[in-house]
Design a protein around this motif. Sequence first.
Motif, PDB file in Angstrom:
ATOM      1  N   HIS A  93     -35.312  27.464   5.861  1.00  0.00           N
ATOM      2  CA  HIS A  93     -34.741  26.226   6.581  1.00  0.00           C
ATOM      3  C   HIS A  93     -33.685  26.717   7.766  1.00  0.00           C
ATOM      4  CE1 HIS A  93     -35.697  22.937   3.896  1.00  0.00           C
ATOM      5  NE2 HIS A  93     -35.917  23.772   2.873  1.00  0.00           N
ATOM      6  N   ALA A  94     -32.814  27.797   7.639  1.00  0.00           N
ATOM      7  CA  ALA A  94     -32.019  28.199   8.496  1.00  0.00           C
ATOM      8  C   ALA A  94     -32.841  28.574   9.844  1.00  0.00           C
ATOM      9  CB  ALA A  94     -31.230  29.266   7.930  1.00  0.00           C
ATOM     10  N   GLU A 111     -40.576  24.661  -3.859  1.00  0.00           N
ATOM     11  CA  GLU A 111     -41.760  24.641  -3.097  1.00  0.00           C
ATOM     12  C   GLU A 111     -41.768  26.153  -2.218  1.00  0.00           C
ATOM     13  OE1 GLU A 111     -40.922  22.616   0.853  1.00  0.00           O
ATOM     14  OE2 GLU A 111     -39.074  21.894   0.102  1.00  0.00           O
ATOM     15  N   GLU A 112     -42.769  26.444  -2.034  1.00  0.00           N
ATOM     16  CA  GLU A 112     -43.004  27.779  -1.281  1.00  0.00           C
ATOM     17  C   GLU A 112     -42.889  27.515   0.244  1.00  0.00           C
ATOM     18  OE1 GLU A 112     -42.882  31.045  -2.757  1.00  0.00           O
ATOM     19  OE2 GLU A 112     -42.608  31.653  -0.586  1.00  0.00           O
ATOM     20  N   PRO A 113     -41.853  28.205   1.081  1.00  0.00           N
ATOM     21  CA  PRO A 113     -41.964  27.794   2.408  1.00  0.00           C
ATOM     22  C   PRO A 113     -43.189  28.069   3.106  1.00  0.00           C
ATOM     23  CG  PRO A 113     -40.459  29.627   1.886  1.00  0.00           C
ATOM     24  CD  PRO A 113     -41.056  29.149   0.324  1.00  0.00           C
ATOM     25  N   ALA A 114     -43.244  27.330   4.096  1.00  0.00           N
ATOM     26  CA  ALA A 114     -44.438  27.640   5.084  1.00  0.00           C
ATOM     27  C   ALA A 114     -44.155  28.876   5.732  1.00  0.00           C
ATOM     28  CB  ALA A 114     -44.694  26.347   5.993  1.00  0.00           C
ATOM     29  N   ALA A 115     -45.324  29.509   6.102  1.00  0.00           N
ATOM     30  CA  ALA A 115     -45.242  30.892   6.762  1.00  0.00           C
ATOM     31  C   ALA A 115     -44.353  30.747   7.869  1.00  0.00           C
ATOM     32  CB  ALA A 115     -46.495  31.356   7.082  1.00  0.00           C
ATOM     33  N   PHE A 116     -43.351  31.936   8.025  1.00  0.00           N
ATOM     34  CA  PHE A 116     -42.363  31.778   9.017  1.00  0.00           C
ATOM     35  C   PHE A 116     -42.056  33.309   9.321  1.00  0.00           C
ATOM     36  CE2 PHE A 116     -38.480  32.813   7.162  1.00  0.00           C
ATOM     37  CZ  PHE A 116     -38.651  32.612   5.700  1.00  0.00           C
ATOM     38  N   LYS A 149     -35.949  34.685  -5.808  1.00  0.00           N
ATOM     39  CA  LYS A 149     -36.726  35.212  -4.375  1.00  0.00           C
ATOM     40  C   LYS A 149     -37.355  33.680  -3.668  1.00  0.00           C
ATOM     41  CE  LYS A 149     -37.879  39.990  -5.490  1.00  0.00           C
ATOM     42  NZ  LYS A 149     -38.843  40.745  -5.673  1.00  0.00           N
ATOM     43  N   ARG A 150     -37.852  33.067  -4.310  1.00  0.00           N
ATOM     44  CA  ARG A 150     -38.554  31.864  -3.709  1.00  0.00           C
ATOM     45  C   ARG A 150     -37.255  30.820  -3.138  1.00  0.00           C
ATOM     46  NH1 ARG A 150     -42.424  28.889  -7.607  1.00  0.00           N
ATOM     47  NH2 ARG A 150     -43.662  30.874  -6.991  1.00  0.00           N
ATOM     48  N   LEU A 151     -36.154  30.695  -4.009  1.00  0.00           N
ATOM     49  CA  LEU A 151     -35.092  30.058  -3.686  1.00  0.00           C
ATOM     50  C   LEU A 151     -34.389  30.735  -2.361  1.00  0.00           C
ATOM     51  CD1 LEU A 151     -32.774  27.828  -3.678  1.00  0.00           C
ATOM     52  CD2 LEU A 151     -31.685  29.392  -5.466  1.00  0.00           C
ATOM     53  N   ALA A 152     -34.598  32.061  -2.472  1.00  0.00           N
ATOM     54  CA  ALA A 152     -33.748  32.857  -1.139  1.00  0.00           C
ATOM     55  C   ALA A 152     -34.819  32.590   0.373  1.00  0.00           C
ATOM     56  CB  ALA A 152     -33.533  34.130  -1.455  1.00  0.00           C
ATOM     57  N   ARG A 153     -36.209  32.589  -0.159  1.00  0.00           N
ATOM     58  CA  ARG A 153     -37.159  32.406   1.143  1.00  0.00           C
ATOM     59  C   ARG A 153     -36.837  31.123   1.863  1.00  0.00           C
ATOM     60  NH1 ARG A 153     -40.599  35.352  -2.240  1.00  0.00           N
ATOM     61  NH2 ARG A 153     -41.666  33.592  -2.757  1.00  0.00           N
ATOM     62  N   ASP A 165     -33.937  27.261  15.405  1.00  0.00           N
ATOM     63  CA  ASP A 165     -34.868  26.918  16.552  1.00  0.00           C
ATOM     64  C   ASP A 165     -34.829  25.637  17.045  1.00  0.00           C
ATOM     65  OD1 ASP A 165     -35.992  29.462  16.192  1.00  0.00           O
ATOM     66  OD2 ASP A 165     -37.658  28.952  14.961  1.00  0.00           O
ATOM     67  N   MET A 166     -34.450  24.637  16.063  1.00  0.00           N
ATOM     68  CA  MET A 166     -34.328  23.255  16.479  1.00  0.00           C
ATOM     69  C   MET A 166     -32.804  23.257  17.582  1.00  0.00           C
ATOM     70  SD  MET A 166     -35.257  21.247  13.062  1.00  0.00           S
ATOM     71  CE  MET A 166     -34.529  19.667  13.676  1.00  0.00           C
ATOM     72  N   LEU A 167     -31.890  23.917  17.147  1.00  0.00           N
ATOM     73  CA  LEU A 167     -30.775  23.744  17.867  1.00  0.00           C
ATOM     74  C   LEU A 167     -30.769  24.394  19.260  1.00  0.00           C
ATOM     75  CD1 LEU A 167     -28.151  24.560  14.971  1.00  0.00           C
ATOM     76  CD2 LEU A 167     -28.207  22.532  16.210  1.00  0.00           C
TER      77      LEU A 167
END
Lengths: 449, 522, 125
Positions: free
Chosen positions: A359-360, B49-54, A350-354, A365-367
């Motif tokens: 990241h995506a 790592e746990e991602p920052a809130a989004f 679940k953490r990997l998926a989040r 947003d950056m693009l």
Amino acid sequence: MRYLPLTAVERLDMLAKIGAASMDDLFVGIPADKRLPGLMELPAGRGECDVERLLNGLSAQNKAAGDVPFFVGAGAYRHHIPASVDHLIQRSEFLTSYTPYQPEIAQGTLQYLFEFQTQVALLTGMEVANASMYDGSTATGEAVLMAHRLTRRSKSVLSGTLHPHYRAVVETLSHMAGDHVEALAPAIAGRSEDILAAIDADTSCVVVQSPSFYGEIIDLRPIATKAHSVGALLIAVVSEAVSFGLVESPGQLGADIVVAEGQSIGNSLNFGGPYVGLFATRQKFVRQMPGRLCGETVDADGRRGFVLTLSTREQHIRRDKATSNICTNSGLCCLAFTIHMALLGETGLKRLARLNHAHAVRLADMLRDVKGVEVLNHSFFNEFTLRVPGDAATLVEALAQAGVLAGVPVSRLEPECPHLNDLLLVASSEMNSDDDRHRLVAAMKKVLA
Amino acid sequence: MNSEGGPTALSQTTSIRPARTFTANRALQQEEGLLFEIGRLDVTGVDLEEPAAFVPRLGGLERAGAIGLPGLSEPEAMRHYVRLSQKNYGIDSGLFPLGSCTMKHNPRLNEKMARLPGFADIHPLQPQSTVPGALALMEMLSHWLIEMTGMNAVALSPKAGAHGELCGMMAIKAALAARGEHERQVVLVPDSAHGTNPATAALIGFSVRSVPAGADGMVRADAVKAALDGDVAAIMLTNPNTCGLFEAEIVAIAEAVHEAGAYFYCDGANFNAIVGKARPGDLGVDAMHINLHKTFSTPHGGGGPGAGPVVLSAALAPFAPAPYLRRDGWGLRLVEDSAREGDHAPFGRLTAFHGQMGMYVRALSYMLSHGANGMKQASEDAVLNANYIRAGLSDLLSQPFGDQPCMHEVLFDDAWLKGTGLTTLDIAKALIDEGYHPMTIYFPLVAHGAMLIEPTESESKLSLDLFIATMRDLALAVKAGEKERFLSAPRLSPRRRLDETRAARQPVLRWKPRAPLPQAND
Amino acid sequence: MSSLRFTKEHEYVRLDGDIATIGITDYAQKQLGDVVFVELPDVGAKLERGKQAAIVESVKAASEVYAPLTGVVIAVNEALPDTPAIVNSSPLAGGWFLKMTLAHAGEMDVLMSEADYNAYVETLG
């Protein structure tokens, strides 16, 4: 030759025991005029050092994903593989063992297959899964054939969001078998197509990918409802297995058969193979399922053990009446999948998926800052579709020259659809750093300027 | 009633219950629970790592609820899988006489090469301009395969042997369609064929017509001629055949098939016996798959992955599926589209991407190591070793087609067991107690109670002598009436005979929670 | 009054009035070993003499059961899918496969009597 233990003296000794005058006496079965007189016109053998030098040279000509900012996906994804995974799958007793037809001395393989089947059933939200297929695309083809057997109909409806290679595999198989395929036009985000209208009383199955080839997450529920109302089956396709950690399972959304590409978990990119196909369905369909199945039983002393079972479905018994001609599973790739999944566990997956999704989202947003570039998706997991100014393939080539592997131009897989030439699929995973993303955005700005 | 396959019933086995300890009183044989019994939902062996809130953009389709996947820390995972591995037998454990499956040594150089980043860490859809070395490797492999088989072209993409069969038969179907001969719907398959042959033909709509084997285990040209007519699309023939014999009339068979307007598909499962000795192209073959995991030493891996490139004659080459390599004014490139290009009319696509690159590297690494000379020697040694076993056992065991030179595998039947109350299965299981993986049993179907032994070229003379001595010891025990030794076998393996009837009558295909998973104590 | 007849392929027919009950013989179940699965036709299916009527499976074999007669399936043994073992324990009674109508009464005459079948099985060794 280092792989051949016999010495010249031993060979002569053995020939004498056999009662043969020479090696040629053993090959008398080959018609004399068809025997090769000398050596084949190929180079002579080499030592390890030489072979390594040659193959290292070829390897070095390729731009490895790890050397550059890398955003290529479209059905094969670069994720981190724990070091222990590759170590374990190279254990002799896994690497050099055979299909577990002798269960007394293959409990290692059988137990991990049983664990794998359980993991796949849980991930897909289905009741049963098999011991794996060649890959996601061939699993999709097999799922369509299975649906035809179950419904005794022969028309499949393919969503335009399906990976074009998967579509081609289904079309080839169906064409050869004399079955009918209705493939909808490529649908960028699954919104523009009216798949419900394509499902009718002749439909055996409807095949929908989510996240789609274009990255969009599709709500399967209305499609399942429509399919079931006419006695058809819903085949759900997943080409990025990490998405199982964050997106609702296809089983929960009403799928009857779920097929997936499992490469993302535990397996390298390998230029396209070997990969591992996941295949899951409902318990009541199990006798029409293709592929190997491992089941629990007991041994003569009453101890729990595992065997390959329901093998009367398979070619080595049923021959021309088998459910499939498949005679293999993707053993080591399936082992890599199950080990990596066991290491991740629910928490890790679940953490990997989040992390992938985060990241995506950040990259999308950056693009937006890049002039003329537009993100087309309403929803996505770790990959989305960009509309770029001009030809996407040209842009990707230019970015590659600039040292960034930016993604897959849709035209590479849909060469017959010029109106898609400005579309680019971009994937981002836990492997990308902030620096990677900045370099992609900067390179795009520069090339497009 | 018409049966396919062999009868099965759980033999009367004597229970010898070991003490209920962690190792069942066998050192190094630890019992190991299921992942679902030892793992916990809140344990992970991967630090992320746990991602920052989004704000998620999943379109409202976020997963609700638990999946139920247990996790293991790294040390737990190592123990779990190492213990599982120790319940397996592999080529590295000992002689693996599995006929038709070719369990030869798997060089570790192959593994090292396949893991080079320029092969393992490249994406199938990154620009072709960034992977010239990968394309060159595929071209080199193609060259070797074409040269070794004397054929015109090769389709690399099939994922396994049976997938290769599918590729070859699809090419035949496409070629017939191009000739407008749609009425050809029948495929001839000898009784001794692998089950994949009829299954493949049926999968794409052909009907199967059986061709009987002669009294000597060979297919006769006369029998083929009698079965040929205007409806026949192809013959699927294994050569050397599954009895371990080179089909004596193969050239006449090929000519008859071609004369009748049909194609010759050769099952290349046993190509390892003749590499460097004869070329399928010279025998009249139109298509043949090559199991890279048999002939060219890529690992069997407990069931896969395989790789099944298909070599094609000039008549079938234009129909090879996408993708295919092309070298022209643009240099070397991979044509990925199945649209017609020049004289090439691909029948479609068999798989996503380009096939089993990881296996191509391993197979080429093996070919380069052996070279033309080594590969010829390997074939000779494989045949020599099989005949050495034949010579060592022919006075005690029975052969269905008489004592004659064999190719890379030797076939025995169960005539020598008549009246002993023992079956081929009992011999196979007793071999386990002696430390060997059993031979292939009950295949091919043309021999009653078949035992098919293929030692491969990887065995030393010492190893063969030991195997022969073991088999002789077992055969003498049979003749001495030591029934119990066989009926209760195996006694020393991690598990004894398993109840396959129970597994099939009430299939349990996955673990299901009986009670909530144990939670870790923090 | 019922009459029992047999085929060379080891199916039996038990005729009660104009309803025929079909199954496999004791010899057949012994040859198969432990039966693990039986696939039966749908009620209402038309069967043709000598064509496939059902499939019976052991662990390592699948066997086609041929219709000994031409007619329509009027009932199948609902117990078989869950308890296939009764084909082994009671092939001629509880282990029956299906009941069918008899389209051509003459087809019964070409089948073997119990004595002829037993003699035939003897020759199979």
